[in-house]
Design a protein around this motif. Structure first.
Motif, PDB file in Angstrom:
ATOM      1  N   TYR A   2       6.048   3.767 -11.427  1.00  0.00           N
ATOM      2  CA  TYR A   2       4.889   2.907 -11.563  1.00  0.00           C
ATOM      3  C   TYR A   2       4.015   3.155 -10.345  1.00  0.00           C
ATOM      4  N   VAL A   3       2.717   2.993 -10.505  1.00  0.00           N
ATOM      5  CA  VAL A   3       1.830   3.086  -9.342  1.00  0.00           C
ATOM      6  C   VAL A   3       0.819   1.947  -9.413  1.00  0.00           C
ATOM      7  N   VAL A  39       1.058   8.651  -0.282  1.00  0.00           N
ATOM      8  CA  VAL A  39       1.407   9.188   1.040  1.00  0.00           C
ATOM      9  C   VAL A  39       2.781   9.873   0.995  1.00  0.00           C
ATOM     10  N   ALA A  95       1.776  -9.537  -9.339  1.00  0.00           N
ATOM     11  CA  ALA A  95       2.238  -8.398  -8.533  1.00  0.00           C
ATOM     12  C   ALA A  95       1.128  -7.435  -8.139  1.00  0.00           C
ATOM     13  N   ALA A 143      -2.133  -5.968   7.390  1.00  0.00           N
ATOM     14  CA  ALA A 143      -1.568  -4.728   6.814  1.00  0.00           C
ATOM     15  C   ALA A 143      -2.632  -3.634   6.734  1.00  0.00           C
ATOM     16  N   GLY A 144      -2.552  -2.693   7.658  1.00  0.00           N
ATOM     17  CA  GLY A 144      -3.434  -1.531   7.609  1.00  0.00           C
ATOM     18  C   GLY A 144      -4.906  -1.899   7.758  1.00  0.00           C
ATOM     19  N   GLY A 194       3.011  -6.413  -4.921  1.00  0.00           N
ATOM     20  CA  GLY A 194       4.131  -5.826  -5.661  1.00  0.00           C
ATOM     21  C   GLY A 194       4.560  -4.501  -5.050  1.00  0.00           C
ATOM     22  N   ALA A 202       8.155  -3.663  -3.623  1.00  0.00           N
ATOM     23  CA  ALA A 202       8.916  -2.658  -4.385  1.00  0.00           C
ATOM     24  C   ALA A 202       9.179  -1.410  -3.553  1.00  0.00           C
ATOM     25  N   ASP A 228       5.019  -5.974   5.826  1.00  0.00           N
ATOM     26  CA  ASP A 228       4.561  -7.202   6.478  1.00  0.00           C
ATOM     27  C   ASP A 228       4.686  -8.456   5.627  1.00  0.00           C
ATOM     28  N   LEU A 260       8.146  -5.234 -11.406  1.00  0.00           N
ATOM     29  CA  LEU A 260       7.936  -6.479 -10.661  1.00  0.00           C
ATOM     30  C   LEU A 260       6.622  -7.091 -11.147  1.00  0.00           C
ATOM     31  N   SER A 263      -3.092  -3.694  13.245  1.00  0.00           N
ATOM     32  CA  SER A 263      -3.132  -3.211  11.861  1.00  0.00           C
ATOM     33  C   SER A 263      -2.125  -2.094  11.603  1.00  0.00           C
TER      34      SER A 263
END
Ligand SMILES: Cc1cc2nc3c(=O)[nH]c(=O)nc-3n(C[C@H](O)[C@H](O)[C@H](O)COP(=O)(O)OP(=O)(O)OC[C@H]3O[C@@H](n4cnc5c(N)ncnc54)[C@H](O)[C@@H]3O)c2cc1C
Length: 293
Positions: free
Chosen positions: A33-34, A42, A73, A101-102, A113, A117, A124, A166, A193
């Motif tokens: 899943y993406v 990455v 999700a 986060a980033g 999600g 996952a 985080d 999920l 970050s």
């Protein structure tokens, strides 16, 4: 990097996503899943033969569910960061964690999600969600099952998904309904970050006399999975919540970690920073609960 893909699906319902994933799996080869793709792309796994995109599923929401919250999700980090509901819940620790986060671009793509996952030890969202006693809802070929987040994260990049999807994260609210509750999220990275060297979340409930009746301490990037520091929590319960009990609990929490050395930090540094971050988180809870002395 996905030059070996033979299929890319964009379903609009959970049932179709499950069916397509299952049908592809039967024909052989590895697939995933993406969602935002910020971890998956990455990782650049050239063995993947099919992808099922989740971004058109109706799973992008933050809803009141009973006294708690249900989070779809595919809600992005930016969705959580900006959610008025989450900013006003549990001192906003979930929204705050999402906001670290980033970069903005990563937060606009990366989902809750995907964060769970992917099961990075340093993700985080896990520490605040563990502190909030969150569960995840997994859809599979049979009935949906609800699993406590702590049991969902089974190892570094390993989960209890078992091929499932999920679909939702459930955050109960009972943790904030009795006594005075306070919460805190802390993160240490090279920049705020960056991926965490250590991250931590804490929550306490205090009675009228300032005694701790409930404690939650969760840490990330200090073991194969994000963890609850249960012994440190137990040290707080029943005691006056003050600088002395905070110091004892933070010391104990650091001893519950099992960090490794890697490019970001040594194990010793992580252990010491666990103590520092838990102490900071609990001290912030003390201030937020209105009992700073
Ligand atoms: C530059 C950069 C900086 C980053 N900084 C941070 C950071 O500071 N903190 C942090 O926590 N993370 C960080 N990340 C990691 C990443 O952005 C997050 O983990 C993000 O939440 C992943 O979500 P996604 O939707 O992009 O996942 P994806 O990449 O789409 O998927 C990740 C994995 O989860 C699976 N998956 C996704 N959704 C589901 C689902 N609903 N059901 C079942 N399986 C699913 C996929 O198959 C894949 O294996 C960073 C990433 C980059 C590239």
């Amino acid at each position: 990097m996905f030059d070996q893909l033979r299929a890319f699906h964009r379903p609009t319902s959970v049932a179709t996503a499950l069916r397509l994933f299952d049908a592809e799996r039967r024909t052989g080869g590895r697939g995933r899943y993406v969602a935002g793709g910020t971890d998956l792309v990455v990782q650049g796994d050239r063995s993947l033969r099919y992808l099922v995109d989740l971004t058109r599923l109706p799973l992008r929401y933050v809803k009141k569910r009973g006294a708690g919250w249900a989070i779809g999700a595919t809600s992005t980090m930016s969705d959580l960061e900006r959610s008025k509901a989450l900013r006003g819940f549990a001192d906003g620790i979930l929204a705050e964690a999402a906001g670290t986060a980033g970069s903005r671009q990563i937060r606009n793509m990366g989902t809750i999600g995907g964060n769970l996952a992917n099961a990075s030890p340093a993700c985080d969202l896990a520490p605040p969600l563990l502190a909030l006693d969150a569960s995840v809802v997994i859809a599979g070929r049979g009935a949906r099952r609800t699993v406590a987040l702590e049991r969902f994260l089974t190892g570094a990049h390993r989960t209890a998904l078992n091929g499932g999807l999920l679909v939702e994260i459930v955050v109960p609210a009972r943790t904030t309904t009795s006594g005075r509750a306070a919460w805190s999220f802390q993160k240490l990275g090279r920049l705020q970050s960056d991926i965490a060297v250590v991250n931590a979340a804490a929550g306490v409930v205090l009675d009228r006399k300032g005694r701790c009746t409930r404690a939650r301490i969760a840490l990330g990037a200090v073991a194969a999975t994000p963890l609850r520091a249960r012994r440190a929590e137990a040290l707080l319960v029943g005691r006056t919540f003050d600088a002395a009990s905070i110091a004892v609990a933070a010391e104990r929490a650091a001893r519950e970690t099992r960090p490794v050395s890697d490019v970001r930090a040594s194990a010793d540094y992580r252990r010491e920073m666990s103590r520092v971050l838990v102490a900071r988180a609990l001290a912030e809870c003390l201030v937020r609960a209105g009992r700073a002395r």
